[in-house]
Design an enzyme around this catalytic site. Structure first.
Site, PDB file in Angstrom:
ATOM      1  N   LEU A  39      -3.792  -4.863  33.306  1.00 42.32           N
ATOM      2  CA  LEU A  39      -2.590  -5.125  34.091  1.00 42.32           C
ATOM      3  C   LEU A  39      -1.400  -4.581  33.304  1.00 42.32           C
ATOM      4  O   LEU A  39      -1.240  -4.891  32.122  1.00 42.32           O
ATOM      5  CB  LEU A  39      -2.407  -6.628  34.329  1.00 42.32           C
ATOM      6  CG  LEU A  39      -3.234  -7.290  35.435  1.00 42.32           C
ATOM      7  CD1 LEU A  39      -3.017  -8.796  35.406  1.00 42.32           C
ATOM      8  CD2 LEU A  39      -2.877  -6.720  36.798  1.00 42.32           C
ATOM      9  N   ASP A  40      -0.564  -3.763  33.939  1.00 38.47           N
ATOM     10  CA  ASP A  40       0.619  -3.232  33.285  1.00 38.47           C
ATOM     11  C   ASP A  40       1.582  -4.364  32.922  1.00 38.47           C
ATOM     12  O   ASP A  40       1.516  -5.453  33.518  1.00 38.47           O
ATOM     13  CB  ASP A  40       1.333  -2.237  34.196  1.00 38.47           C
ATOM     14  CG  ASP A  40       0.544  -0.941  34.367  1.00 38.47           C
ATOM     15  OD1 ASP A  40      -0.293  -0.641  33.503  1.00 38.47           O
ATOM     16  OD2 ASP A  40       0.778  -0.241  35.377  1.00 38.47           O
TER      17      ASP A  40
END
Length: 306
Positions: A39-40
């Site tokens: 997940l960024d």
């Protein structure tokens, strides 16, 4: 598992997925920790984390479809295709309406070709794409085939020359949601970017069952949040075996379908089966010889005597 398990973390915006893994390592004093899908920093939501021996099944967890909710903005394009990037283009949304957006979203449903964002971690000419992008180098980014099971966009909220809308996506591994927002805009002849993102599911793992990162780190008993990988692996590919069978698998021997409660007609050669013993994940086996009665060949063994 006796020596590991799966941890569902509700990741906040800000830290990288690697940052979260590092915090979990320090909390548990365990080095072998990994996650099933990045997940960024901008994104929040479900991060599936494997601890200790469970890291050996990460490849099977990362293969699951993933679900997301988020917000897309039309009329503004950024160099990263998300809200963290620099604005590179703007345009008036004109007479954009909900029907046009819904039609464009339908065109991005199913199996599609997606161009990887320039600011991504893929390797191009031996370097990370984001390193080249930050250096100002223009690169022909690769495209990849991804599958979008569903893509629903809500009602537009108009604010002058800009519009935003909430969306829900279910997609295959490897899908860039910010690229999906970018491509949605391109179909509408508008710049667009992803303003926010929250992962809600990874296969059968749900965000509702996750613990917040802060609650995990503040807990006096963090191991309570770990569960067996069996809860998140394909239920129709699980089989419970006797001690005699798991001993043979642990010794590297193959066992026939006649020795386990499985139906050969439901499987094909090279399929993966998850072996349970006494309620725990004991082994991973591959299917072989289906045309001749079928056998299970040990691939990864977790069970140990004692």
């Amino acid at each position: 598992m006796k020596h590991g398990g799966v941890l569902l973390i509700d990741k906040p915006t800000g830290p990288t997925s690697h940052d979260v893994v590092q915090k979990i390592r320090r909390k548990l004093h365990i080095r072998r920790v990994g996650h099933a899908g990045t997940l960024d920093p901008l994104a929040s939501g479900l991060l599936v984390v494997c601890v200790s021996d469970a890291t050996r099944v990460l490849e099977y967890l990362t293969a699951w479809e993933k679900g997301y909710t988020g917000e897309v903005v039309f009329g503004i394009g950024t160099d990263t295709d998300d809200a963290d990037g620099k604005v590179v283009t703007t345009a008036s949304i004109g007479d954009l309406n909900d029907s046009q957006v819904a039609d464009a979203a339908r065109k991005l449903t199913g199996t599609i070709q997606q161009t990887v964002p320039a600011y991504s971690a893929v390797h191009v000419n031996g370097k990370r794409a984001y390193e080249l992008a930050r250096a100002g180098e223009e690169v022909d980014m690769p495209s990849r085939e991804v599958h979008i099971s569903s893509f629903r966009v809500g009602a537009l909220e108009i604010d002058g020359d800009v519009a935003k809308a909430r969306f829900e996506v279910v997609c295959s591994k490897g899908t860039y949601i910010r690229a999906l927002c970018r491509d949605l805009g391109e179909l509408l002849n508008l710049p667009a970017h992803m303003a926010s993102l929250r992962r809600t599911s990874v296969g059968v793992a749900k965000l509702a069952d996750a613990v917040t990162l802060d609650a995990f780190l503040e807990s006096d008993d963090p191991l309570q949040f770990l569960s067996s990988p069996l809860a998140y692996l394909s239920a129709d590919r699980q089989v419970t075996v006797s001690r005699q069978v798991i001993e043979r698998l642990a010794n590297g021997q193959q066992v026939s379908f006649s020795e386990v409660p499985m139906e050969p007609a439901e499987l094909n050669d090279d399929d993966i089966v998850f072996i349970s013993f006494e309620g725990d994940l004991a082994a991973v086996a591959s299917v072989t010889g289906c045309s001749d009665g079928g056998q299970l060949k040990p691939k990864k063994v977790f069970w140990k005597r004692g």
